[in-house]
Scaffold this active site. Structure first.
Site, PDB file in Angstrom:
ATOM      1  N   HIS A  48      30.146 -35.143  -6.585  1.00 16.15           N
ATOM      2  CA  HIS A  48      30.480 -35.715  -5.151  1.00 16.15           C
ATOM      3  C   HIS A  48      29.195 -35.776  -4.353  1.00 16.15           C
ATOM      4  O   HIS A  48      28.738 -36.928  -3.939  1.00 16.15           O
ATOM      5  CB  HIS A  48      31.691 -35.060  -4.591  1.00 16.15           C
ATOM      6  CG  HIS A  48      31.834 -35.505  -3.259  1.00 16.15           C
ATOM      7  ND1 HIS A  48      32.116 -36.957  -2.833  1.00 16.15           N
ATOM      8  CD2 HIS A  48      31.911 -34.902  -1.911  1.00 16.15           C
ATOM      9  CE1 HIS A  48      32.316 -37.102  -1.408  1.00 16.15           C
ATOM     10  NE2 HIS A  48      32.142 -35.548  -1.046  1.00 16.15           N
ATOM     11  N   HIS A  72      26.341 -31.657   2.009  1.00 22.66           N
ATOM     12  CA  HIS A  72      27.183 -31.898   3.196  1.00 22.66           C
ATOM     13  C   HIS A  72      28.529 -31.186   3.244  1.00 22.66           C
ATOM     14  O   HIS A  72      29.284 -30.961   4.315  1.00 22.66           O
ATOM     15  CB  HIS A  72      27.521 -33.560   3.387  1.00 22.66           C
ATOM     16  CG  HIS A  72      28.689 -33.912   2.406  1.00 22.66           C
ATOM     17  ND1 HIS A  72      28.529 -34.384   1.156  1.00 22.66           N
ATOM     18  CD2 HIS A  72      29.867 -34.169   2.522  1.00 22.66           C
ATOM     19  CE1 HIS A  72      29.305 -35.003   0.510  1.00 22.66           C
ATOM     20  NE2 HIS A  72      30.323 -34.696   1.332  1.00 22.66           N
ATOM     21  N   GLU A  76      31.768 -26.568   4.515  1.00 18.25           N
ATOM     22  CA  GLU A  76      33.584 -26.556   4.622  1.00 18.25           C
ATOM     23  C   GLU A  76      33.976 -25.967   3.259  1.00 18.25           C
ATOM     24  O   GLU A  76      35.153 -25.315   3.559  1.00 18.25           O
ATOM     25  CB  GLU A  76      33.825 -28.238   4.347  1.00 18.25           C
ATOM     26  CG  GLU A  76      35.134 -28.431   4.345  1.00 18.25           C
ATOM     27  CD  GLU A  76      35.888 -28.250   5.693  1.00 18.25           C
ATOM     28  OE1 GLU A  76      35.290 -28.686   6.676  1.00 18.25           O
ATOM     29  OE2 GLU A  76      37.188 -28.031   5.849  1.00 18.25           O
ATOM     30  N   ASP A  77      33.405 -26.066   2.263  1.00 19.12           N
ATOM     31  CA  ASP A  77      34.161 -25.648   1.037  1.00 19.12           C
ATOM     32  C   ASP A  77      33.597 -24.542   0.154  1.00 19.12           C
ATOM     33  O   ASP A  77      34.317 -24.031  -0.549  1.00 19.12           O
ATOM     34  CB  ASP A  77      34.107 -26.971   0.097  1.00 19.12           C
ATOM     35  CG  ASP A  77      34.918 -28.135   0.497  1.00 19.12           C
ATOM     36  OD1 ASP A  77      35.669 -28.057   1.246  1.00 19.12           O
ATOM     37  OD2 ASP A  77      34.314 -29.197  -0.066  1.00 19.12           O
ATOM     38  N   ASP A 139      30.303 -40.499   2.365  1.00 21.64           N
ATOM     39  CA  ASP A 139      31.204 -39.564   2.135  1.00 21.64           C
ATOM     40  C   ASP A 139      32.530 -40.168   1.782  1.00 21.64           C
ATOM     41  O   ASP A 139      33.179 -40.226   0.637  1.00 21.64           O
ATOM     42  CB  ASP A 139      31.400 -38.305   2.987  1.00 21.64           C
ATOM     43  CG  ASP A 139      32.425 -37.345   2.495  1.00 21.64           C
ATOM     44  OD1 ASP A 139      32.289 -36.958   1.331  1.00 21.64           O
ATOM     45  OD2 ASP A 139      33.133 -36.839   3.374  1.00 21.64           O
ATOM     46  N   ASP A 259      40.086 -71.891  -1.460  1.00 25.13           N
ATOM     47  CA  ASP A 259      39.405 -73.114  -1.660  1.00 25.13           C
ATOM     48  C   ASP A 259      38.245 -73.429  -0.788  1.00 25.13           C
ATOM     49  O   ASP A 259      37.576 -74.325  -1.186  1.00 25.13           O
ATOM     50  CB  ASP A 259      40.630 -74.197  -1.791  1.00 25.13           C
ATOM     51  CG  ASP A 259      41.454 -74.054  -3.292  1.00 25.13           C
ATOM     52  OD1 ASP A 259      40.899 -73.048  -3.974  1.00 25.13           O
ATOM     53  OD2 ASP A 259      42.392 -74.782  -3.272  1.00 25.13           O
TER      54      ASP A 259
HETATM   55 MN    MN Z   1      32.539 -34.810   0.913  1.00 23.65          MN
END
Ligand code: MN
Length: 718
Positions: A48, A72, A76-77, A139, A259
């Site tokens: 990711h 990034h 957070e993770d 992201d 069209d």
């Molecule tokens: Mn992310």
């Protein structure tokens, strides 16, 4: 490693001399931090951030931004900290990652367009650095591309947010390609049936459509070559969501939209753009009013092109855009292309300039249909001067910097503002004048008994709250004045044996109001209440002659004299409206001040009265009044006043000497209390009716001359 290799090869192509070592270190850091984590797709998590970095390279962002893109999600993770990032990669990159992390914590829930706009603004405001926003965009784009792996309801929520927030933001940023892809991906998740249907219909019609388009393209290409203009002509595919939206919003058929032939000519120079336009207009008849020169007058997001519509070879309209390669890049990539132009400037200027431009972009809503809405968004003075706060439900309110819970309450609803008694910020009760900060969650406590106060005007910041408070105060003041005016009128009318209810509701009332120069009956009553009009004037209009004819009758015939406090004229206020405050009992000649009492008319206090001085009374309702000495009442009224006489040595005949002194100055004693102590000292209290202050002073002087009187004092109150 292959993907990292691509980044390392691509970046120097648009940013020569970029520091690629830091990129490699960030890759290893990210790989180490996310080790063991997986995406919903089952891939290693690292895929990711790598994809996000690749997108940033596609946007041609500088190496610092790409590096931050690789990192990034680590705050957070994973267990990584901002301090750690700062140590490893420097302050700039740490700030970027921190910024993206903060944006990630905002969740948008409302479906209201106004809310969405505020949320977009908040994103930009909180991003501070434009590059944070670009990372967030990359992201979101990658997350949308891999949305299928998420549970359905979670996927739908993200898709809706993308449609409400990120796609419009991409549009404002001039990123046409990203916007189209985000919208199509969102449509696929939110309306899979419609998406599949469109996909089929487009595929079915594509071949014949392409034949038509190619025919037009061939003709234009040949003509341009003849006059020596080098160009590339392409058909302009419409993305699914734009077809879907047009069908829905404009109620049109798929064919009508699909069209429509649309082609784009890209040339090498501005001169060739105008040259090509001339050629095309000589080939086919232009549709009047459809030519737009966005080269001479670029759009705010820097978009440049010539737009025209002609009647094509089959008699159908053909939309044509003409632009240079440079213009094309800006149209497709928007802010990213802009970023590169500014590359040569120093870091700070670059950022300031981009942000200023972005602000303008967001403030100016080109595609707004409602001009008022447009004005509203332009009027927001300076973007950083706004603070964004949440309702408990997660709606966002944009308020001016320094705004208070009162501003917030009025932003929620006028009624909420008017009845606001308290506020909780982030769950804690706070004073109403508290300054709100970015991201606060604000909850308003209301009570039906609460009303706006003039004090609020001292600390509210928003023009809306200020206007609403002023409006309320004005209405309230008027209502009070009408009520007071009616009260005064009724009393006066009864005095002359007139029926006030009949007079007030009759047709005569409207005419009388007009005669006196007021639009409505309420207006004239309000004027009476304010003291701007006299109740006598009004009565004379309604019942001409009645007041003069009957003026003596009640007194003689019925034998009831009006109370003594009525009949003293106060300038600016009709005499009969007046009561005198018992606390200070002013006399004509005293300095006075008037106080409006609901339902009870005007109460006159002495200016030095303690009740007034202690501000017990509502200062709003104090008005200036003075005794009207030039226009005395028909029969000067007497006012009671209390005096205290201090006696040094009580002796026979003293009391009669004192009352004699009072009588010698025409004072009428209505009450006397004599108190004598054991040591023959005493205090005598008298209530004496007098006309005014000077008569009282004469009386007091006369009493002082009586032997054995030590002192004489006027006693306030009765
Ligand atoms: Mn992310």
């Amino acid at each position: 490693m292959t993907q990292l290799q691509t980044l390392i090869e691509e970046i120097p192509k648009y940013q020569p001399g970029a520091d690629l070592a830091v990129l490699e270190r960030a890759y290893r850091f990210s790989e180490r931090s996310h080790r063991g984590q997986q995406r919903a797709s089952g891939e290693p998590y690292l895929s990711h951030p790598l994809e996000v970095a690749s997108l940033l390279v596609a946007f041609k962002m500088d190496v610092t931004t790409v590096t931050a893109g690789l990192l990034h999600d680590v705050l957070e993770d994973t267990g990584a900290t901002k301090a750690e990032l700062e140590r490893e990669f420097g302050k700039e990159i740490a700030e970027l990652v921190d910024g993206v992390t903060k944006l990630g914590k905002l969740a948008f829930s409302s479906r209201e367009e106004r809310q969405a706009e505020n949320f977009r603004k908040m994103l930009v405001a909180m991003a501070r650095d434009l590059r944070v926003l670009m990372i967030k965009m990359a992201d979101r784009l990658h997350n949308m591309r891999t949305l299928d792996y998420l549970a359905q309801d979670r996927g739908r929520k993200i898709a809706q947010e993308t449609l409400d927030i990120y796609a419009p933001l991409a549009h404002r940023l001039g990123m046409a390609k990203v916007k189209a892809e985000l919208e199509d991906l969102a449509l696929r998740t939110l309306s899979p049936d419609a998406y599949v249907d469109l996909q089929k219909r487009v595929a079915k019609r594509r071949l014949e459509r392409e034949a038509d388009i190619n025919h037009v393209i061939t003709i234009i290409e040949r003509k341009l070559r003849e006059v020596g203009i080098e160009s590339q002509i392409r058909g302009r595919p419409k993305h699914f969501y734009s077809i879907f939206k047009k069908m829905h919003d404009q109620g049109r058929e798929f064919d009508e939209i699909y069209d429509l032939t649309a082609v784009r000519a890209i040339t090498n120079s501005v001169r060739d753009c105008y040259g090509a336009l001339g050629v095309i207009h000589s080939l086919w008849k232009p549709v009047p009013g459809r030519f737009k020169d966005f080269i001479a007058m670029p759009k705010v997001n820097m978009y440049q092109s010539l737009h025209t519509t002609v009647i094509g070879p089959k008699g159908d309209p053909v939309e044509i855009q003409i632009r240079t390669w440079e213009m094309h890049r800006i149209a497709e990539e928007g802010i990213a292309a802009h970023w590169l132009y500014k590359e040569k400037k120093t870091g700070k200027d670059k950022l300031d300039e981009s942000l200023a431009w972005l602000r303008q972009l967001i403030e100016t809503q080109q595609d707004t249909k409602d001009p008022r809405e447009f004005l509203d968004s332009v009027r927001v003075d300076l973007f950083p001067d706004e603070v964004y706060v949440f309702t408990p439900k997660g709606d966002v309110k944009a308020l001016p910097d320094g705004a208070t819970p009162i501003d917030f309450a009025f932003a929620v609803h006028t009624k909420v503002g008017e009845h606001c008694v308290g506020a909780k910020v982030n769950g804690k009760l706070v004073p109403l004048r508290t300054t709100l900060r970015q991201g606060d969650i604000v909850e308003i406590v209301t009570s039906s008994n609460q009303h706006p106060s003039r004090d609020w005007l001292k600390f509210v910041k928003s023009t809306r709250a200020r206007a609403k408070i002023n409006q309320w105060l004005k209405i309230e003041e008027r209502a009070r004045s009408i009520e007071l005016g009616r009260e005064l009128f009724e009393r006066e009318a009864k005095k002359y044996r007139l029926n006030p209810a009949a007079l007030l509701t009759g047709e005569e009332m409207a005419r009388a109001a007009a005669d006196l120069g007021y639009p409505t009956a309420d207006d004239v009553l309000a004027a009476v209440g304010y003291g701007k009009a006299s109740v006598h004037q009004l009565l004379n209009k309604l019942a001409p002659g009645a007041t003069l004819d009957t003026v003596e009758r009640p007194r003689t015939a019925a034998g009831t004299r009006p109370k003594t406090d009525q009949g003293v004229r106060i300038r600016g206020v009709d005499d009969l409206l007046v009561r005198f405050a018992k606390c200070c009992n002013p006399l004509p000649g005293d300095q006075i001040v008037g106080f409006i009492t609901r339902g009870r008319g005007l109460t006159v206090h002495a200016r030095d009265c303690l009740t007034v001085a202690k501000s017990v009374l509502d200062r709003e309702r104090l008005i200036n009044v003075e005794w009207d000495v030039e226009a005395p009442a028909l029969e000067p009224a007497k006012r009671p006043v209390r005096i205290a006489v201090y006696i040094g040595n009580d002796r026979p005949g003293l009391l009669s000497e004192i009352t004699g002194a009072i009588g010698s100055k025409n004072g009428n004693i209505t009450k006397a209390e004599v108190t004598v102590t054991d040591d023959r000292r005493g205090i005598n209290n008298f209530v004496v009716e007098v006309a005014d202050l000077s008569q009282l002073q004469d009386i007091m002087t006369a009493i002082r001359e009586v032997p054995d009187v030590i002192n004489v004092e006027r006693v306030r109150g009765l």
